[in-house]
Write a protein that holds these residues in place. Structure first.
Motif, PDB file in Angstrom:
ATOM      1  N   ILE B 393      -8.162   5.684   6.152  1.00 11.63           N
ATOM      2  CA  ILE B 393      -7.558   4.364   6.323  1.00 11.63           C
ATOM      3  C   ILE B 393      -6.235   4.482   7.069  1.00 11.63           C
ATOM      4  O   ILE B 393      -5.955   3.740   8.011  1.00 11.63           O
ATOM      5  N   ALA B 394      -5.404   5.417   6.631  1.00 14.32           N
ATOM      6  CA  ALA B 394      -4.070   5.567   7.232  1.00 14.32           C
ATOM      7  C   ALA B 394      -4.175   5.945   8.708  1.00 14.32           C
ATOM      8  O   ALA B 394      -3.474   5.402   9.560  1.00 14.32           O
ATOM      9  N   VAL B 423      -1.760  12.714  -1.980  1.00 15.74           N
ATOM     10  CA  VAL B 423      -1.975  13.002  -0.555  1.00 15.74           C
ATOM     11  C   VAL B 423      -2.432  11.745   0.186  1.00 15.74           C
ATOM     12  O   VAL B 423      -2.004  11.469   1.315  1.00 15.74           O
ATOM     13  N   GLY B 424      -3.277  10.973  -0.470  1.00 16.72           N
ATOM     14  CA  GLY B 424      -3.776   9.749   0.165  1.00 16.72           C
ATOM     15  C   GLY B 424      -2.664   8.764   0.471  1.00 16.72           C
ATOM     16  O   GLY B 424      -2.519   8.274   1.595  1.00 16.72           O
ATOM     17  N   PHE B 425      -1.863   8.465  -0.534  1.00 16.83           N
ATOM     18  CA  PHE B 425      -0.753   7.541  -0.301  1.00 16.83           C
ATOM     19  C   PHE B 425       0.285   8.166   0.615  1.00 16.83           C
ATOM     20  O   PHE B 425       0.956   7.473   1.379  1.00 16.83           O
ATOM     21  N   GLY B 426       0.401   9.494   0.539  1.00 11.02           N
ATOM     22  CA  GLY B 426       1.314  10.187   1.454  1.00 11.02           C
ATOM     23  C   GLY B 426       0.909   9.945   2.899  1.00 11.02           C
ATOM     24  O   GLY B 426       1.750   9.724   3.776  1.00 11.02           O
ATOM     25  N   ALA B 427      -0.408   9.940   3.137  1.00 11.42           N
ATOM     26  CA  ALA B 427      -0.890   9.682   4.497  1.00 11.42           C
ATOM     27  C   ALA B 427      -0.544   8.263   4.925  1.00 11.42           C
ATOM     28  O   ALA B 427      -0.156   8.023   6.066  1.00 11.42           O
ATOM     29  N   ILE B 428      -0.674   7.342   3.993  1.00 10.63           N
ATOM     30  CA  ILE B 428      -0.359   5.936   4.313  1.00 10.63           C
ATOM     31  C   ILE B 428       1.086   5.825   4.818  1.00 10.63           C
ATOM     32  O   ILE B 428       1.363   5.229   5.851  1.00 10.63           O
ATOM     33  N   VAL B 429       2.008   6.433   4.068  1.00 12.82           N
ATOM     34  CA  VAL B 429       3.405   6.273   4.498  1.00 12.82           C
ATOM     35  C   VAL B 429       3.736   7.106   5.722  1.00 12.82           C
ATOM     36  O   VAL B 429       4.640   6.782   6.488  1.00 12.82           O
ATOM     37  N   GLN B 430       2.973   8.166   5.913  1.00 13.51           N
ATOM     38  CA  GLN B 430       3.263   9.010   7.068  1.00 13.51           C
ATOM     39  C   GLN B 430       2.779   8.368   8.357  1.00 13.51           C
ATOM     40  O   GLN B 430       3.475   8.380   9.371  1.00 13.51           O
ATOM     41  N   TYR B 431       1.573   7.793   8.314  1.00  9.00           N
ATOM     42  CA  TYR B 431       1.005   7.244   9.549  1.00  9.00           C
ATOM     43  C   TYR B 431       1.462   5.826   9.828  1.00  9.00           C
ATOM     44  O   TYR B 431       1.573   5.418  10.980  1.00  9.00           O
ATOM     45  N   CYS B 432       1.690   5.074   8.769  1.00  4.21           N
ATOM     46  CA  CYS B 432       2.031   3.663   8.977  1.00  4.21           C
ATOM     47  C   CYS B 432       3.538   3.527   9.030  1.00  4.21           C
ATOM     48  O   CYS B 432       4.195   3.204   8.037  1.00  4.21           O
ATOM     49  N   LYS B 433       4.080   3.770  10.188  1.00  2.78           N
ATOM     50  CA  LYS B 433       5.524   3.887  10.327  1.00  2.78           C
ATOM     51  C   LYS B 433       6.254   2.561  10.160  1.00  2.78           C
ATOM     52  O   LYS B 433       7.456   2.551   9.922  1.00  2.78           O
ATOM     53  N   ASP B 434       5.537   1.459  10.284  1.00  2.00           N
ATOM     54  CA  ASP B 434       6.187   0.160  10.118  1.00  2.00           C
ATOM     55  C   ASP B 434       5.929  -0.445   8.756  1.00  2.00           C
ATOM     56  O   ASP B 434       6.142  -1.638   8.565  1.00  2.00           O
ATOM     57  N   LEU B 435       5.484   0.367   7.829  1.00  2.00           N
ATOM     58  CA  LEU B 435       5.152  -0.155   6.508  1.00  2.00           C
ATOM     59  C   LEU B 435       6.380  -0.747   5.833  1.00  2.00           C
ATOM     60  O   LEU B 435       7.383  -0.063   5.653  1.00  2.00           O
ATOM     61  N   ARG B 436       6.269  -2.042   5.438  1.00  2.00           N
ATOM     62  CA  ARG B 436       7.405  -2.701   4.807  1.00  2.00           C
ATOM     63  C   ARG B 436       7.181  -2.893   3.315  1.00  2.00           C
ATOM     64  O   ARG B 436       8.112  -3.012   2.534  1.00  2.00           O
ATOM     65  N   ARG B 437       5.905  -2.991   2.935  1.00  2.00           N
ATOM     66  CA  ARG B 437       5.642  -3.229   1.519  1.00  2.00           C
ATOM     67  C   ARG B 437       4.500  -2.349   1.039  1.00  2.00           C
ATOM     68  O   ARG B 437       3.475  -2.231   1.714  1.00  2.00           O
TER      69      ARG B 437
END
Lengths: 184, 586
Positions: B393-394, B423-437
């Protein structure tokens, strides 16, 4: 003991996983049950007697989890069907002179004395004794409620079961004002 | 050498330039450039946003911005939505209305979220602001239809009345008749949260008929299906429409009436409502589906095949709210049909059931993430997840700005590997650089917080539940997330150390909520003493926190920055920690 409600039978100890904090006293709170003994997969959980299933064990509800807003929950169940574990029968309670409202779950109580004691504790006031003829004469405060027909009645005027099924909300009035209600 | 700063523009020119700057952030930045810009900006600010009604007093706002026309206020913490904030906590709007009523007869717009609004407040609004135009109440409570009647009767220029998810005391549906017959300015009406069993259809019909500028109309559940046609017939210009109950005896005349009237609504872009749907009536909306950009089916208890049929008719959909009845198969169809999809919310149909009742898993979310290139906002309830899925997903959707995942059972591990989902959520924050929430769930250790602290540099709001191992987790977040404004935590083993070590960080945030964790009363007192510009409020219905040992954890803690000092309207179960004694009873 007046406080010996159903909850005693299902009393849960509070403690975070892995922490060594002192155990908190579980007091019967009228408007929620809290659980921080997290139910992990596969382990048993206790439930209220009325909703006991033979298999699988019903889940204990954690307050506010999953994070679904109440109006969504109400929609799904339809108007008559109860959520597993019971949604309770919440009514608003206002106190003359206090700027805020509280909500209580009437289903937690089994009798008028229990309810009145809880109200006294919640709002730090004295309500005193009810008599059929005099109502709450002499008390600082008198509890009243609005029934299904929109009429304001004195709490205690009707049998408990009838009260539970018809009470829409509660208002704790100053004793002097309540004298007009519930007169013969 | 003495350099002279030449700001030689006359004030009027600057004011004109500032008028093009609408965003609060930019306005705030402008006001910090220099004293004269501060002065000019404050006189011409027309919209004021107060994210926490207790961060500042009404008087302070009015003193700084003497001529605003529109105000937005937010009250209770977000977790109030899930009953974690006891009734009576606060968030009363009346003091604001009372101050503004005196100062601002020309106020036009009031937008409130999670506040307690009384009939008295509504009556005061109706009485005080002659040019009042917009009232948006989102997740508010404390008022009845009597208050609405006052608004209807007095606000001759009202354009927008939007009651979103409010708890309204429904005394009578006849409040609608209080709109005078001469009143025609309504543009937007949302009464979807009202519950009255009887609705005043004729008053509603007449209102719709005479308000020819009406663009948004969201009805409540009480409006039966066969009445909708009569209402819509007079409003073919509607852009957004919410039905009432979408069930009736299947009658061909009712069906064709409805279908006919819907197809004449050429501007319709958004549909909602759909309580109690029976599939037979769904095809009535097919003619409008191709133009739909927003569809809220989150009350529609229809099954996957019907949902699939519906969704396949909507190629231009940008926003979909739906129940998990859509299942993975439905989401796969969504992924292939709706390439413009930007926002998806999937709600649980049986949130308290022990066993899954539908076939909705992580696969559905993966399908949508892979298939919808514009997807940026997701709220997804499901019962299982894997690191592998989250990484997919990320990687496929780095444009996420809002990612809220709720795995229904707390502490659920990766179902494939039984590992935590760090690791999964880590990927989310790593790839989605504009994540606000971001909202986390599942089995998570301190490691996920390390990832979040390292990568989530644009993150503004984080929700955490049943996660982490130690204070280190909280420390990672507070020390690493530079843009963090709101943090809400429940049932995590976070305690005093991280909180006290990062006390200064709290002043850069709007608020921190932390409940059923391990923060001691002593730490709360210390924090209150050290940080005079923070309001540190202990919420505890068990009684005064000083009646227990100091190292006892508090039940709930709400910390927010404020220039207004401790508040005065606290109920008996809230204690504020201030500099003086560390304990003050309200």
């Amino acid at each position: 003991m007046e406080n010996d409600l159903n909850l005693k039978a299902t009393e849960l100890r509070l403690g975070l996983p892995g922490s060594d904090e002192p155990e908190r006293q579980m007091i019967p709170r009228p408007n929620k049950r809290t659980l921080s003994d997290i139910v992990s997969e596969g382990s048993r959980s206790t439930t209220e007697e009325d909703h006991q299933d033979t298999a699988p064990p019903a889940k204990v509800q954690i307050v506010g989890w999953p994070p679904v807003r109440s109006y969504r929950k109400n929609c799904l169940q339809g108007k008559k069907h109860e959520v597993e574990g019971g949604t309770g029968m919440y009514v608003k309670v206002s106190v003359d002179g206090a700027p805020y409202l509280r909500k209580i779950d009437l289903k937690v109580y089994r009798s008028y004395p229990q309810l009145l004691l809880a109200l006294e504790n919640m709002f730090k006031l004295t309500i005193g004794a009810y008599s059929e003829r005099e109502g709450y004469n002499g008390s600082d405060y008198a509890p009243t409620y609005e029934d299904r027909d929109g009429d304001w009645m004195l709490v205690g005027d009707v049998p408990w079961e009838m009260f539970i099924s018809s009470c829409k909300r509660l208002r704790i009035m100053k004793g002097s004002e309540a004298r007009g209600l519930g007169c013969v | 050498m003495h350099k002279k700063m030449a700001f030689s523009f006359p004030d009027e020119v600057l004011e004109h330039v500032f008028s093009f700057i609408q965003s609060d952030k930019d306005r705030n930045a402008v006001s910090m450039v220099c004293k004269s810009w501060y002065e000019i900006e404050r006189w011409c600010r027309r919209k004021v946003f107060v994210g926490n009604c207790y961060a500042v007093s009404p008087r302070m706002v009015i003193r700084r911005f003497p001529e605003f026309r529109s105000i937005e206020l937010k009250g209770k913490p977000h977790f109030a939505d899930f009953n974690l904030v006891p009734d009576g906590w606060g968030g009363y709007v009346f003091p604001w209305i009372a101050e503004m009523a005196g100062a601002y007869p020309w106020l036009e717009e009031i937008r409130l979220k999670r506040m307690v609004v009384t009939d008295e407040s509504l009556e005061l609004i109706a009485k005080s602001f002659k040019n009042f135009k917009v009232l948006v109440l989102s997740s508010c409570e404390g008022f009845s239809t009597d208050g609405l009647a006052a608004i209807a009767a007095s606000c001759k220029n009202l354009k927008e009345l939007d009651l979103r998810d409010c708890e309204v005391d429904d005394l009578s549906a006849h409040w609608l008749s209080h709109f005078p017959e001469t009143y025609t300015s309504l543009v937007s009406l949302n009464i979807s949260c009202l519950g009255s069993d009887e609705a005043s259809f004729s008053a509603l019909e007449r209102l719709v008929r005479r308000c020819t500028n009406l663009k948004t109309l969201r009805l409540n559940r009480a409006v039966p299906l066969d009445k909708i046609a009569n209402i819509l017939r007079h409003a073919p210009q509607l852009v957004e429409f919410g039905t009432g109950t979408y069930t009736a005896d299947v009658r061909p005349d009712v069906y064709s009436d409805l279908a006919g009237v819907l197809s004449s609504c050429k501007e319709l872009k958004s549909l909602s409502g759909f309580w109690d749907v029976i599939p037979d009536y769904l095809p009535a909306i097919y003619p409008v589906c191709s133009k739909l950009t927003s569809l809220n089916l989150s009350y529609a208890t229809i099954q996957s095949p019907d949902l699939i049929k519906l969704v396949s008719h909507c190629p231009n959909l940008q926003r979909l709210l739906v129940l998990d009845y859509i299942e993975d198969s439905g989401l796969e169809v969504l992924a292939s049909s709706c390439k413009d999809l930007q926002e998806l919310r999937v709600f649980p149909s049986d949130p308290f059931g022990a066993e899954p009742n539908v076939s909705l898993t992580e696969q559905g979310l993966v399908a949508v993430s892979l298939g919808c290139p514009k997807l940026q906002s997701v709220l997804y309830f499901c019962r299982r997840m894997s690191n592998e899925a989250l990484v997919t997903i990320a990687r496929s959707r780095p444009n996420f700005t809002r990612f809220r995942l709720c795995i229904i059972e707390p502490k659920t591990a990766d179902y494939l590997t039984l590992e935590p989902l760090d690791v999964g959520f880590g990927a989310i924050v790593q790839y989605c650089k504009d994540l606000r929430r971001l909202s986390l769930s599942g089995l998570l250790t301190d490691r996920v917080f390390e990832y979040i602290g390292t990568y989530a540099k644009k993150l503004e709001m984080l929700s955490v539940a049943f996660a982490g191992d130690s204070d280190l987790g909280l420390h990672h977040v507070l020390s690493g997330c530079e843009s963090l404004r709101k943090l809400e935590i429940r049932d995590c083993p976070f305690g005093d150390k991280a909180l006290l070590a990062n006390a200064a960080k709290l002043e850069t945030m709007r608020s921190l909520w932390i409940s059923s964790c391990a923060v001691s009363f002593a730490a709360c007192k210390l924090l209150g003493q050290k940080m005079p510009r923070l309001n540190v409020e202990v919420i505890d219905e068990r009684g005064p926190p000083d009646s227990r040992p100091e190292n006892c954890p508090v039940d709930k803690l709400y910390i927010y920055r404020s220039i207004a000092g401790p508040r005065f309207d606290m109920p008996p179960f809230v204690w504020t920690m201030d500099e003086d004694s560390g304990l003050r009873l309200s």
